[in-house]
Structures are given as structure tokens and as C-alpha cells.
Design an enzyme around this catalytic site. Sequence first.
Site, PDB file in Angstrom:
ATOM      1  CG  LEU A  97      -1.918  -1.060   1.483  1.00  0.00           C
ATOM      2  CD1 LEU A  97      -1.292  -2.360   1.943  1.00  0.00           C
ATOM      3  CD2 LEU A  97      -2.933  -0.591   2.532  1.00  0.00           C
TER       4      LEU A  97
ATOM      5  CB  ILE B 218       3.617  -5.702   7.438  1.00  0.00           C
ATOM      6  CG1 ILE B 218       3.317  -7.208   7.503  1.00  0.00           C
ATOM      7  CG2 ILE B 218       5.106  -5.449   7.680  1.00  0.00           C
ATOM      8  CD1 ILE B 218       3.923  -8.006   6.368  1.00  0.00           C
TER       9      ILE B 218
ATOM     10  N   GLY C 244       1.148   4.264   4.472  1.00  0.00           N
ATOM     11  CA  GLY C 244       2.000   3.362   3.692  1.00  0.00           C
ATOM     12  C   GLY C 244       2.351   2.105   4.454  1.00  0.00           C
ATOM     13  CB  SER C 245       1.239  -0.412   5.630  1.00  0.00           C
ATOM     14  OG  SER C 245      -0.029  -0.165   5.046  1.00  0.00           O
ATOM     15  NE  ARG C 246       5.393  -7.569   2.142  1.00  0.00           N
ATOM     16  CZ  ARG C 246       6.334  -7.645   1.210  1.00  0.00           C
ATOM     17  NH1 ARG C 246       7.066  -6.579   0.909  1.00  0.00           N
ATOM     18  NH2 ARG C 246       6.571  -8.776   0.576  1.00  0.00           N
TER      19      ARG C 246
END
Length: 226
Positions: free
Chosen positions: A94, A153, A183-185
Site C-alpha cells: 500500500l 505490516i 503506507g504499509s504492507r
Amino acid sequence: MLFNLIHNIHKEGYIFIMISFLASCIGFAISCSLGIVCLAMSLLCIFFFRDPIRVVPEGDNLITSPADGLILDIKEVNSPIDSSTQVVCISIFLNILNVHVNRIPVSGTIKSTEYIPGRFISASLDKSSELNERQRLIIESNLDKHLIILDQIAGLIARRIVCNAYQGQNVNLGEKFGIIRFGSRVNIYLPLSTHISVFKGQTVIAGETILAYLKEAPKQLTVKSI
């Protein structure tokens, strides 16, 4: 119109938006240019914390994307909860422009939740899956009692994971359960027997894009807006 705007913003964003608008008022009192900069930051906060309605397909056979973003990888790996078992891992990145609200990928029951402390390296890197701070959900599907593992995450900028799901909760496909700020995963681990319907490099939408089927794809789908 104002009600619809507020309704479509995630509650985690309210404090950021209020602070930024207050800063805008103070900024305009000092100078027009400072006020404009602060107002732009307010609009960016509204954009980041937007929470649009999604058209979610229905069916216990479906696994939908838990997050908006780009599929970085699809590969077979050892299960993060049982190294003797192979699973399929789908990694979704993301960026800061994506909607960051996370949704339940399969109808079932939350078997466990676990917070795993860690670092804050870039979520676009593979090693972030093992090194970064994350929140883990294990969902037992209604269909055939499969275990679906989901990791939220944190990333280099994202340092706040919100997960509202709890052990024993019955959850429905596409239901909102959390958010990762800035912002991430998200990694989702599926049984090898699932029928994957996406590819590396594909853009996916939380609650709408079908990642896989627990069994063969149905001939017809019904949908609902949530």
C-alpha cells in the site's frame, strides 16, 4: 453532503484532520501562504483517511483482498505458524495514496490475534515481512474450516497499526476491521489447495478484488455494498 463526507472518513483520521484544520486557522491568522500550506495538509489527511463504500461479492468460497494496493509477489512459503506446512503467500503493498482501511478476506471466525513487535524498514522490501512490526489474524473459514493467516505490516512511514478484530469474533467477507497509517504492507497466507485468481503486479481493491477461491469459481456471484 457534509454528513456523507464525514461518514466516508475512517474514525482514526478525525484527530489528524481536526489538528490540521486548527493549524490552518492559525496559519491564515499569521499569513495567507502559511494558511494555504496548512489547508493543503488538511485536505491530504482527508484524502488519506477516506473510507469509500465497497461493492463486496458474497460467498463462503471467496477470498477477497484485505487491502488496496499492488501485488508485490505470489509464492509458496512455509506457514508463519507451522514451518512444516507449505502455503501460498500473497503480498500487497500500500503506497501513501491508497485507501488504508483493511477488510476481512474470508467469512469465518477469528481464531487468534497476535501483536508482533519489530522494526520499521520499507514495506516494499521482502524482509519487512519478517522484521517489521505487525499484527497477525488467523481466521478459520466457514467453508471447510481452512486457516487463513493475515499480517498487517508496518512500514517506514506507517508506524500505527489498528486492528479491531478479536478472538472468537464471527466475521463476514469484506467487513472492515482495521487500518494502517501512511503506507504499509499486508501479507495473506492461503492453503495450497486454493485457486488463485490474481497475478503479480496486479492492482487490487479491498473487499472487491477476488484473490482466490477455496473451491472452484462459482458460475455466478451476488454482491452487496458495505
